[in-house]
Structures are given as structure tokens and as C-alpha cells.
Write a protein that holds these residues in place. Structure first.
Motif, mmCIF file in Angstrom:
data_model
loop_
_atom_site.group_PDB
_atom_site.id
_atom_site.type_symbol
_atom_site.label_atom_id
_atom_site.label_comp_id
_atom_site.label_asym_id
_atom_site.label_seq_id
_atom_site.Cartn_x
_atom_site.Cartn_y
_atom_site.Cartn_z
ATOM 1 N N UNK A 37 36.779 30.509 34.575
ATOM 2 C CA UNK A 37 36.332 30.671 35.953
ATOM 3 C C UNK A 37 35.288 29.601 36.277
ATOM 4 N N UNK A 38 35.623 28.698 37.188
ATOM 5 C CA UNK A 38 34.679 27.658 37.597
ATOM 6 C C UNK A 38 33.712 28.183 38.646
ATOM 7 N N UNK A 39 34.265 28.834 39.670
ATOM 8 C CA UNK A 39 33.405 29.417 40.703
ATOM 9 C C UNK A 39 34.179 30.384 41.565
ATOM 10 N N UNK A 40 33.424 31.227 42.266
ATOM 11 C CA UNK A 40 33.965 32.134 43.279
ATOM 12 C C UNK A 40 33.147 31.924 44.548
ATOM 13 N N UNK A 41 33.845 31.669 45.648
ATOM 14 C CA UNK A 41 33.180 31.567 46.944
ATOM 15 C C UNK A 41 33.473 32.845 47.715
ATOM 16 N N UNK A 42 32.428 33.568 48.072
ATOM 17 C CA UNK A 42 32.567 34.845 48.767
ATOM 18 C C UNK A 42 32.029 34.719 50.184
ATOM 19 N N UNK A 64 28.417 31.895 53.357
ATOM 20 C CA UNK A 64 29.172 31.951 52.112
ATOM 21 C C UNK A 64 28.223 31.981 50.916
ATOM 22 N N UNK A 65 28.582 32.793 49.916
ATOM 23 C CA UNK A 65 27.834 32.890 48.665
ATOM 24 C C UNK A 65 28.721 32.307 47.568
ATOM 25 N N UNK A 66 28.164 31.404 46.763
ATOM 26 C CA UNK A 66 28.931 30.783 45.685
ATOM 27 C C UNK A 66 28.389 31.249 44.345
ATOM 28 N N UNK A 67 29.281 31.790 43.530
ATOM 29 C CA UNK A 67 28.955 32.133 42.145
ATOM 30 C C UNK A 67 29.560 31.050 41.271
ATOM 31 N N UNK A 68 28.721 30.358 40.510
ATOM 32 C CA UNK A 68 29.202 29.329 39.588
ATOM 33 C C UNK A 68 29.399 29.974 38.226
ATOM 34 N N UNK A 69 30.606 29.866 37.725
ATOM 35 C CA UNK A 69 30.952 30.506 36.463
ATOM 36 C C UNK A 69 30.222 29.897 35.275
ATOM 37 N N UNK A 70 29.997 30.721 34.254
ATOM 38 C CA UNK A 70 29.400 30.249 33.005
ATOM 39 C C UNK A 70 30.524 29.994 31.998
ATOM 40 N N UNK A 71 30.185 29.511 30.830
ATOM 41 C CA UNK A 71 31.189 29.229 29.793
ATOM 42 C C UNK A 71 31.939 30.483 29.362
ATOM 43 N N UNK A 72 31.320 31.654 29.506
ATOM 44 C CA UNK A 72 31.960 32.897 29.050
ATOM 45 C C UNK A 72 32.771 33.600 30.145
ATOM 46 N N UNK A 80 33.303 38.351 34.133
ATOM 47 C CA UNK A 80 32.441 37.640 35.079
ATOM 48 C C UNK A 80 31.004 38.106 34.889
ATOM 49 N N UNK A 81 30.110 37.149 34.695
ATOM 50 C CA UNK A 81 28.675 37.434 34.620
ATOM 51 C C UNK A 81 28.369 38.515 33.580
ATOM 52 N N UNK A 82 28.953 38.367 32.392
ATOM 53 C CA UNK A 82 28.760 39.279 31.250
ATOM 54 C C UNK A 82 29.345 40.675 31.466
ATOM 55 N N UNK A 83 30.168 40.860 32.480
ATOM 56 C CA UNK A 83 30.863 42.124 32.721
ATOM 57 C C UNK A 83 32.353 41.902 32.534
ATOM 58 N N UNK A 98 38.837 32.000 44.407
ATOM 59 C CA UNK A 98 38.635 31.803 42.973
ATOM 60 C C UNK A 98 39.114 30.414 42.572
ATOM 61 N N UNK A 99 38.287 29.712 41.789
ATOM 62 C CA UNK A 99 38.624 28.413 41.234
ATOM 63 C C UNK A 99 38.690 28.555 39.717
ATOM 64 N N UNK A 100 39.869 28.346 39.132
ATOM 65 C CA UNK A 100 40.071 28.515 37.706
ATOM 66 C C UNK A 100 40.628 27.221 37.098
ATOM 67 N N UNK A 101 40.253 26.957 35.840
ATOM 68 C CA UNK A 101 40.778 25.801 35.116
ATOM 69 C C UNK A 101 41.174 26.208 33.710
#
Length: 135
Positions: A39-44, A51-59, A76-79, A131-134
Motif C-alpha cells: 500500500x503506497x497511499x490512500x486518498x480519502x 482530502x486526507x492522504x494516508x501514506x503507507x508504511x513498509x508493513x 493498514x497502520x498496524x491493524x 488506493x494506490x498499490x504496488x
């Protein structure tokens, strides 16, 4: 009478071919998204708000499993959540996790990129997530 039977038979074969091709498209898209995506990021966007952007972490990841339940593991975000997904015709994706259902369209799909934008079903005010995924 013979012309009518021939016409009806030809029409039937065309309809069967169209329905069969749609199922092939759904299977093709499902095979393309199968696997684990980072998960690279989620734009809500919530109607009426910025708009709120969540930038994904390595996990952070989403894993689309190819099993009978069509499970999606979302971290997402340790959940972590176990959900389900459905691929529909015209690159539509319904993703259910964490007590929400995202009705979305796949906007980009390739070997290394998956992007989809959807509306959270029943959200008031309306909530849209991209959702932006790679890989």
C-alpha cells in the motif's frame, strides 16, 4: 420459418459468446490482482471536506487471495483485517473489510501497479477512497 429458426439460433450463439467473454474478463482481472500488494497511499475524500492522504508504511499491504472465499487480507497502520473481494465486469471491484464495503472501479492495473477508487457503501456524508498499490 426456416429463416426465423436460423436467425434465433445465430442470436443465441452471439449472446452465449458475449456472456462467456464477460466471464473471461472477470477471471483475467482477478488473476491480475491476485497476490500481495504494498500500500503506497490512500486518498480519502469526505463530501464537503478537504482530502486526507494516508501514506503507507513498509508493513502496509493488501493481499488478494485466490481461494473459494476470495479473501482479502488488509494490513493498514498496524491493524490487520480479513475481508472479501468480488471482481465484476468492466473492472469493478467490491472490497469488504473492517465493517465497510468499498464499491470501486479499477483505474490502473499492470504487473506492478494497482489503483482503484471507490465509495464506501452507506457512508453519510459520502466517503470516497482511492488506493494506490504496488508490487
Amino acid at each position: 420459418m426456416k429463416k426465423q429458426i436460423t436467425f434465433i439460433t445465430a442470436l443465441l450463439f452471439i449472446l452465449i459468446g458475449m456472456v462467456g467473454c464477460q466471464k473471461d474478463d472477470e477471471t483475467k482481472v482477478k488473476n491480475e490482482i491476485f497476490g500481495k500488494w504494498r500500500l503506497s497511499k490512500i486518498e480519502t475524500t469526505i463530501s464537503g471536506s478537504a482530502m486526507i492522504t494516508y501514506t503507507g508504511s513498509q508493513s502496509d499491504y493488501i493481499e488478494f487471495r485466490n481461494n473459494e472465499q476470495d479473501e482479502a487480507i488488509v494490513s493498514i497502520n498496524s491493524n490487520s483485517y480479513i475481508g472479501n473481494y468480488v471482481i465484476l465486469e468492466n473492472k469493478r471491484l467490491n472490497l469488504k473489510y473492517d465493517d465497510k464495503t468499498l464499491i470501486s472501479d479499477i483505474t490502473t492495473i499492470s504487473d506492478k501497479t494497482l489503483e482503484f477508487t471507490g465509495t464506501v457503501e452507506g457512508s453519510i456524508p459520502q466517503r470516497t477512497e482511492k488506493y494506490y498499490l504496488t508490487k
